[in-house]
Design an enzyme around this catalytic site. Structure first.
Site, PDB file in Angstrom:
ATOM      1  N   LYS A   1       0.754  -0.928  -0.236  1.00 39.83           N
ATOM      2  CA  LYS A   1      -0.151   0.029   0.309  1.00 39.83           C
ATOM      3  C   LYS A   1       1.041   0.904   0.315  1.00 39.83           C
ATOM      4  CE  LYS A   1      -3.664  -2.437   1.176  1.00 39.83           C
ATOM      5  NZ  LYS A   1      -4.034  -4.174   1.410  1.00 39.83           N
TER       6      LYS A   1
HETATM    7  C1  LIG Z   1      -4.187  -4.905   0.991  1.00 41.31           C
HETATM    8  C2  LIG Z   1      -3.652  -6.238   0.527  1.00 41.31           C
HETATM    9  C3  LIG Z   1      -3.845  -7.052  -0.152  1.00 41.31           C
HETATM   10  C4  LIG Z   1      -5.128  -7.208  -1.013  1.00 41.31           C
HETATM   11  O1  LIG Z   1      -4.601  -6.098  -1.917  1.00 41.31           O
HETATM   12  P1  LIG Z   1      -6.554  -5.246  -2.217  1.00 41.31           P
HETATM   13  O2  LIG Z   1      -5.189  -4.168  -3.637  1.00 41.31           O
HETATM   14  O3  LIG Z   1      -7.337  -5.383  -1.370  1.00 41.31           O
HETATM   15  O4  LIG Z   1      -7.126  -6.765  -3.434  1.00 41.31           O
HETATM   16  C5  LIG Z   1      -3.169  -8.395  -0.342  1.00 41.31           C
HETATM   17  N1  LIG Z   1      -2.201  -8.742   0.467  1.00 41.31           N
HETATM   18  C6  LIG Z   1      -1.897  -7.222   1.622  1.00 41.31           C
HETATM   19  C7  LIG Z   1      -1.012  -7.801   2.572  1.00 41.31           C
HETATM   20  C8  LIG Z   1      -2.081  -6.283   1.749  1.00 41.31           C
HETATM   21  O5  LIG Z   1      -2.659  -5.369   2.670  1.00 41.31           O
END
Ligand SMILES: *Cc1c(COP(=O)(O)O)cnc(C)c1O
Length: 506
Positions: A127
């Protein structure tokens, strides 16, 4: 006057003539420029912003693949978010000095596969790639749109978005941020990261409910403001969730970066197709891969990997989206989601922009808890996407295998990706293309599960377990996690889900 009413007035007359108003709602004909879309987060009709011209506007893929990481980000962001001034400066401010790898997102070979490590940013999850940029985009959009009111970022988190957004937005002038996370629904490290967040403009609140409840509450808060039911003076609301197009666009960059690194490492020839396996929750990350393909990157298949909450596996295989099923708490909490918001964007593209149809599917999901996609739209999705899921045992055994066979330490989410890649390789739909697994978080965010999986013994305290994991493997605990233990807890609010909109808007 809300930002929405301000834009609504211009939407019909001016924006229609504004060549930069390339975004529209998935549920209707509301149009917006990139800056407006980023500021609004959600379209006023409850839809998500999409660019219907993304596949038809020419993009210089070859030129892009030759660029260094920041140049690549600048080129992609300028193309996808036209109208922003000086994107190069925004990109430098967003990323410079924040990632521990010069590639930002390095691609490493593991066994016969490739891993794209997305966790070298300030909060050790993928993120960070988007949320290092989003405050820059929002600040620039505020200037461009002459917004004087404070922009309040409402965020629902399954664990990682919250901290990454707090890290990006704390003490950014003109903004405030409120994060809602499921009480007892995130890992101990994720929770500590959020509860120790400093900043004069931040609030962090645990909600008695799951991630879907938090996300629905935040969407409700938007709706209350947009339809005028709730008056909020001096504040405008936006989102740091992947419902905001400004969250998705920066993620497109690492798909290009993966391809460019494979070219540099001479693993592929220019033009070869590659597949991506994406550990998926809210369908944001994988949708960024879809957008990269729309822009001309040679992507073969996108493989949607789920944990035991396998609503997307069923959807991609059968066209039935059914959220009426038990919500399971797994060792990959950031993927414990039953309502994947960004799927709505894929539906828009798959049914060629039929917004009335998308709106009817979303209404059915809301009222009946399910919908069925059929015909050409489903066929288009199945042509490009493959899907599978794995159990908790498979996640653990995959972590063990990756460590013992390849000396690569995987977190629980990335392990879901790997387990699904194994299944995909053995399935009849395997394309034969080289595969890249997106690794979405550092293993030190989930130390107990990871240490247990590789044969160590977790301790009562997660931070001591992180240290033990480091001793056991010789891998270093990321700075930002190692320092957490000394930091004081600054946020203690816990509320019922029914209080969320009041908390957000008061
Ligand atoms: C948010 C997240 C996901 C999922 O990603 P999306 O964009 O919501 O599909 C997978 N792994 C981790 C570690 C995350 O923080």
């Amino acid at each position: 006057m809300s930002l929405f009413s301000k834009f609504k007035r211009s939407a019909s007359a001016e924006s229609a003539a504004d060549p930069n108003a390339i975004f529209q709602s998935t549920r209707g004909d509301f149009k917006a420029t990139a800056a407006q879309a980023v500021l609004l987060g959600l379209a006023p009709d409850g839809g998500l912003f999409v660019d219907p011209t993304i596949a038809s506007r020419p993009f210089d893929v070859q030129g892009c693949l030759k660029l260094e990481p920041l140049g690549m980000a600048e080129k992609i962001l300028s193309h996808m978010l036209p109208g922003f001034q000086d994107m190069g400066r925004l990109v430098h401010r967003g990323y410079e000095g924040k990632f521990s790898s010069p590639e930002l997102t390095p691609l490493v070979p593991v066994g016969d596969e490739y891993i794209l490590e997305l966790f070298h940013g300030p909060t050790a999850a993928f993120k960070d790639v988007a949320l290092s940029m989003l405050p820059q985009l929002i600040t620039a959009a505020r200037e461009a749109e002459h917004v004087r009111e404070k922009t309040v970022i409402l965020t629902a988190t399954s664990g990682d978005t919250g901290k990454a957004a707090l890290e990006g937005f704390h003490d950014v002038p003109g903004t405030g941020i409120i994060v809602f996370f499921p009480h007892n629904g995130v890992s101990a490290v994720q929770q500590a990261q959020m509860l120790t967040q400093v900043g004069s403009n931040v609030a962090v609140c645990a909600v008695r409910g799951n991630f879907d409840d938090c996300q629905r509450g935040v969407k409700e808060a938007f709706a209350l403001v947009n339809n005028g039911e709730k008056q909020v003076k001096g504040r405008l609301f936006s989102s740091a969730n992947s419902i905001n197009i400004g969250r998705l666009v920066p993620q497109v960059t690492y798909y290009f970066s993966a391809y460019s690194q494979l070219l540099k490492q001479k693993k592929i020839r220019n033009g070869d197709c590659i597949d991506f396996v994406v550990p998926t929750g809210n369908f944001g990350d994988i949708l960024a891969g879809y957008l990269a393909k729309q822009m001309g990157l040679p992507v073969g298949k996108l493989i949607c990997a789920s944990n035991a909450n396998n609503v997307l596996t069923e959807f991609i295989r059968t066209g039935v989206y059914n959220k009426r099923r038990p919500f399971l708490k797994t060792s990959s909490p950031s993927m414990d989601i039953l309502v994947s918001s960004n799927l709505e964007r894929l539906l828009f593209y798959a049914c060629e922009g039929d917004t009335a149809y998308v709106a009817s599917l979303m209404k059915a999901l809301n009222e009946e808890g399910r919908y069925t996609l059929e015909g050409k739209a489903l066929a288009r999705i199945q042509q490009l996407f493959d899907a599978d899921y794995c159990t908790e045992e498979e996640t653990a055994s995959t972590i063990a295998r990756l460590w013992h066979d390849c000396r690569w330490l995987s977190d629980t989410h990335s392990a879901v990706g790997f387990a699904v890649l194994d299944k995909y390789r053995r399935s009849s739909s395997f394309s034969g293309n080289p595969c890249v697994v997106l690794s979405t978080a550092s293993p030190f965010k989930f130390p107990s599960t990871v240490l247990q999986a590789i044969g160590g013994k977790p301790l009562d305290d997660e931070f001591e377990t992180a240290a033990a994991l480091s001793d056991f493997t010789g891998e270093k605990v990321p700075e930002n996690i190692a320092r957490l233990k000394e930091k004081p807890v600054l946020h203690t609010d816990v509320i019922d889900i029914s209080m969320l909109t009041d908390y957000a808007l008061s």
